[in-house]
Write an enzyme that holds these catalytic residues in place. Structure first.
Site, short mmCIF file in Angstrom:
data_model
loop_
_atom_site.label_atom_id
_atom_site.label_comp_id
_atom_site.label_asym_id
_atom_site.label_seq_id
_atom_site.Cartn_x
_atom_site.Cartn_y
_atom_site.Cartn_z
N GLU A 103 0.94 -1.25 0.16
CA GLU A 103 -0.01 -0.09 -0.01
C GLU A 103 0.95 1.15 -0.06
O GLU A 103 0.49 2.02 0.70
CB GLU A 103 -0.86 0.01 1.25
CG GLU A 103 -1.93 -1.19 1.01
CD GLU A 103 -2.82 -1.21 2.36
OE1 GLU A 103 -3.90 -1.52 2.03
OE2 GLU A 103 -2.62 -1.09 3.41
N ASP A 117 -8.35 -8.78 4.15
CA ASP A 117 -8.06 -7.56 5.07
C ASP A 117 -9.35 -7.50 5.91
O ASP A 117 -10.09 -6.55 6.06
CB ASP A 117 -7.86 -6.27 4.27
CG ASP A 117 -7.57 -5.01 4.92
OD1 ASP A 117 -7.09 -5.24 6.22
OD2 ASP A 117 -7.77 -3.97 4.27
N GLU A 129 -13.03 -1.27 11.94
CA GLU A 129 -12.55 -0.56 10.51
C GLU A 129 -13.85 -1.24 9.55
O GLU A 129 -14.62 -0.47 8.67
CB GLU A 129 -11.27 -1.18 9.91
CG GLU A 129 -11.22 -0.60 8.44
CD GLU A 129 -9.81 -0.99 7.91
OE1 GLU A 129 -9.40 -0.28 6.73
OE2 GLU A 129 -9.21 -1.40 8.54
N HIS A 189 -15.60 -7.36 1.26
CA HIS A 189 -15.05 -5.96 0.65
C HIS A 189 -16.08 -5.02 0.07
O HIS A 189 -15.66 -4.76 -1.22
CB HIS A 189 -13.88 -6.09 -0.29
CG HIS A 189 -12.82 -5.08 -0.17
ND1 HIS A 189 -13.10 -3.82 -0.38
CD2 HIS A 189 -11.56 -5.11 0.59
CE1 HIS A 189 -11.93 -3.02 -0.21
NE2 HIS A 189 -11.11 -3.77 0.59
#
Length: 705
Positions: free
Chosen positions: A293, A367, A395, A523
């Site tokens: 990233e 993730d 998150e 996601h």
């Protein structure tokens, strides 16, 4: 009317034991505290905790004495600090417990009834004290106090994604605890209370800074601030770690390169490690996010991750430190399947890392999604020490506005069987070293702690800090038992409250999965800030978009990772390769993770996939409505302040669960072209309205305009 509670004390409330006969029993059994002649360091911390805890629980703390004077005593110490322990013949039992374990035993010494907390090291005594106080808080009988306990994992760490400006990446409970501006001269009392809370559940490491690191933390000015925190944490056995930016040799060292094989770079890291250990003798080491990233790393110089990690490991080794290298690595350009990339990157490097270099692997391959299959790297690196990384900060789980107890998620991952050495090779056993052996072991979790008075924002988010600590000590513990224990310690022992709230907690994670990402979807969150649904996101880098992962079209939905697709299933051991690779044997909870499934495919429920998807989304939203009703029925069982706070947050969660349900189903309906099932409560908005929504200044991420 119960007095309002602001949640600051967490599970360490030490309210008076409600059962008067039991309280009298404890007071008689703990007639005096015996800790030997020299009380300092961690042993003094243990004494202070005993006095604080017993004063609250029993009304007063027994007097502390160097030796037994009464007919009953609570004896705490190590063979080195308290010679009288030699008479109790504990050496053989203590030998099994290592440096951090402890035993609690009821025995007699020269006719005196003793409750003994003994350990090989002072830190074990502290852990034993917290265990005893927890049992007293829970009202356990004296006959139930005896135990022997030692951690199954060496590294039990909290990772703070805290920035030097006190913002927290993916933080939803205020700003960072660490007030860098006032350190090292002002030490906020919260620092010690943080260390107490960590030690109370057996956590022994704190990574103070964000994995998207700032090299300034390694400068002398900031290292002196870090040393001040380390001094506060030390009596509680919590070592400090720092994230190291791979390009620090350039940014703060004045070098032209950060090539890990360059002699000047190696010298920079050696000198930096030496400087840190002069200030912090028990510094834990570095955590590194590299070539992921946008972060710099060894691949910038055509070096491997092992070569990058080893230069830091070599610098730390003389001091006993470790480098923890994150395996969250994927290509700078979107590849065929992000699920496969970390495995493909690191399996060829197995055995090439130094002994003091550990690889930190996320619980799943993408993730921190609401549900992921376990990461295929667990069990695939027999010669490399591994830590599992979880995310406590929410998150992808409602940004801590939503009640989501993560104990079931932790159990689900740790209990997963990798089959790498036959049945029973669970992720937990891999991490414990029981499968391949000979390695350092551990868990890490991204912290959900901030500057809000109650530490975690949502009162129930505290349970995830607690549950993680308990499972890091012993991965075999069960989420339901931990939830019951946490509720009794944090709120009340009222049986009806505990039973109803425990059921609510245990159902909460599945509810979130259902209204966000059922049946293996993943996601689907909104762009960048990940707050709310965004299954339509299709702009930008492909594997940062939702459409990359759900792949909905007129024929069906889901990412084909079978042998006919990306073949990610091949990264698992053969029994799982077979199970995940075939639709008929793949768990339905992971269907759309591993398969592209036709809209009319029949499920075990008898529903088509489309109707089942509608059912799951609706069930998630309905479950939150049920949680609201349950919580409302518990008014009066706990203090009004915390009850109102949770009530208000559940109202937000119900609204947002419905938002997720309606937005996702309206979007997916554009592909399925099928009606909602009969009796289905239709969406309350239009797809155009949901797509047009823009949320700004969401906590946990810097606004980009």
């Amino acid at each position: 009317m119960l007095a309002d509670d602001d949640g600051y004390r967490l599970w360490l409330r030490y309210e008076p034991v409600a059962d008067a006969p039991r309280r009298a029993e404890y007071r008689a059994a703990f007639g005096e505290l015996v800790l030997g002649e020299r009380i300092a360091g961690t042993l003094a911390t243990a004494l202070a905790e005993l006095e604080r805890g017993l004063s609250g629980l029993l009304g007063e703390a027994p007097p502390a004495r160097p030796q037994i004077n009464k007919t009953a005593a609570l004896v705490v110490g190590t063979p080195a600090s308290l010679p009288m322990l030699a008479k109790l013949e504990l050496a053989q039992d203590l030998a099994k417990l290592g440096d951090e374990g402890f035993l609690i035993r009821q025995t007699t010494s020269d006719g005196v009834a003793c409750t003994v907390i003994a350990a090989n090291r002072e830190l074990g005594c502290l852990y034993g004290v917290f265990h005893l106080l927890r049992q007293v808080q829970l009202g356990r009988a004296l006959t139930e106090l005896a135990t022997e306990s030692a951690p199954k994992l060496r590294f039990r760490m909290l990772d703070h994604w805290d920035n030097l400006d006190r913002t927290i990446e993916r933080g939803y409970a205020g700003f960072s605890l660490w007030d860098w501006h006032k350190l090292p001269d002002y030490l906020d009392p919260r620092y010690e209370d943080y260390a107490r809370a960590c030690a109370s559940v057996g956590l022994n490491g704190s990574v103070l800074t964000n994995v998207n690191a700032n090299a300034l933390i390694l400068t002398d000015t900031y290292l002196r601030k870090v040393a001040a925190l380390a001094n506060v944490f030390r009596p509680y056995g919590v070592r400090v770690y720092l994230t190291a930016r791979f390009s620090a040799p350039i940014e703060i060292g004045g070098l032209a390169s950060a090539d890990p094989l360059a002699p000047a770079v190696r010298a920079f890291w050696r000198e930096k490690a030496d400087a840190i250990y002069r200030l912090i003798p028990d510094f834990g080491g570095f955590v590194v996010k590299a070539n992921s990233e946008g972060q710099p790393g060894p691949e910038d110089y055509r070096r491997s991750h092992a070569e990058g990690a080893n230069v830091l490991a070599d610098a730390l080794a003389p001091h006993g430190g470790v480098v923890i290298w994150r395996a969250f690595v994927y290509s700078n350009t979107a590849g065929e399947d992000r699920h496969k990339q970390a495995y493909d990157e690191f399996v060829p490097l197995d055995g090439k890392f130094r002994d003091n270099a550990l690889l930190q692997v996320k619980n799943g391959a993408i993730d921190f999604q609401p549900r992921e299959p376990f990461h295929p790297l667990f069990g695939a690196l027999p010669r490399t020490p591994l830590l599992a990384e979880f995310q406590l900060t929410q998150e992808y789980l409602g940004c801590a506005t939503h009640l989501c107890y993560l104990g079931p998620l932790l159990n689900e991952t740790l209990d997963s069987d990798t089959f790498v050495a036959g049945p029973g090779s669970t992720v937990a056993r891999v991490l414990e070293g029981a499968v391949h052996g000979g390695h350092a072991t551990g868990l890490a979790a991204v912290s959900n702690i901030g500057s809000e008075r109650n530490w975690c924002g949502h009162p129930f988010a505290q349970s995830n800090w607690f549950a993680y600590g308990r499972l890091a000590w012993d991965p075999a513990l069960r989420a339901d038992d931990i939830a019951e224990e946490w509720l009794q310690l944090t709120f009340t022992q009222d049986p009806r409250f505990v039973e109803e709230a425990r059921r609510m907690m245990l159902e909460s994670r599945e509810a979130v999965v259902n209204y966000m990402t059922p049946l293996g979807l993943h996601h689907l969150m909104a762009w960048d800030h990940h707050y709310g649904p965004g299954p339509w996101i299709d702009q930008g880098r492909a594997d940062w978009t939702s459409v990359y992962f759900h792949r909905a079209d007129a024929n069906g939905i889901g990412f084909d990772r079978s042998a006919t697709g990306s073949n990610a299933v091949a990264q698992y051991a053969p029994p799982l390769r077979e199970r995940f690779g075939k639709l008929e044997s793949c768990p339905e909870s992971l269907w759309l993770w591993f398969h592209h499934v036709a809209w009319d495919q029949e499920m075990t429920s008898g529903r088509t996939l489309w109707n089942e998807l509608c059912h799951r989304y609706d069930a998630g939203a309905v479950a939150v409505s049920g949680m609201r009703s349950t919580w409302a029925s518990l008014a009066g069982a706990i203090d009004g302040a915390r009850h109102r706070h949770v009530s208000d947050l559940l109202a937000i969660q119900e609204k947002e669960a419905r938002w997720w349900r309606d937005a996702c189903l309206l979007y997916f309906q554009t592909f399925s072209r099928r009606p909602f099932p009969e009796g289905f409560d239709p969406p309350r908005g239009t797809l155009a309205e949901y797509r047009a929504r823009r949320d700004r200044f969401v906590p946990g991420i810097r606004e980009r305009g």
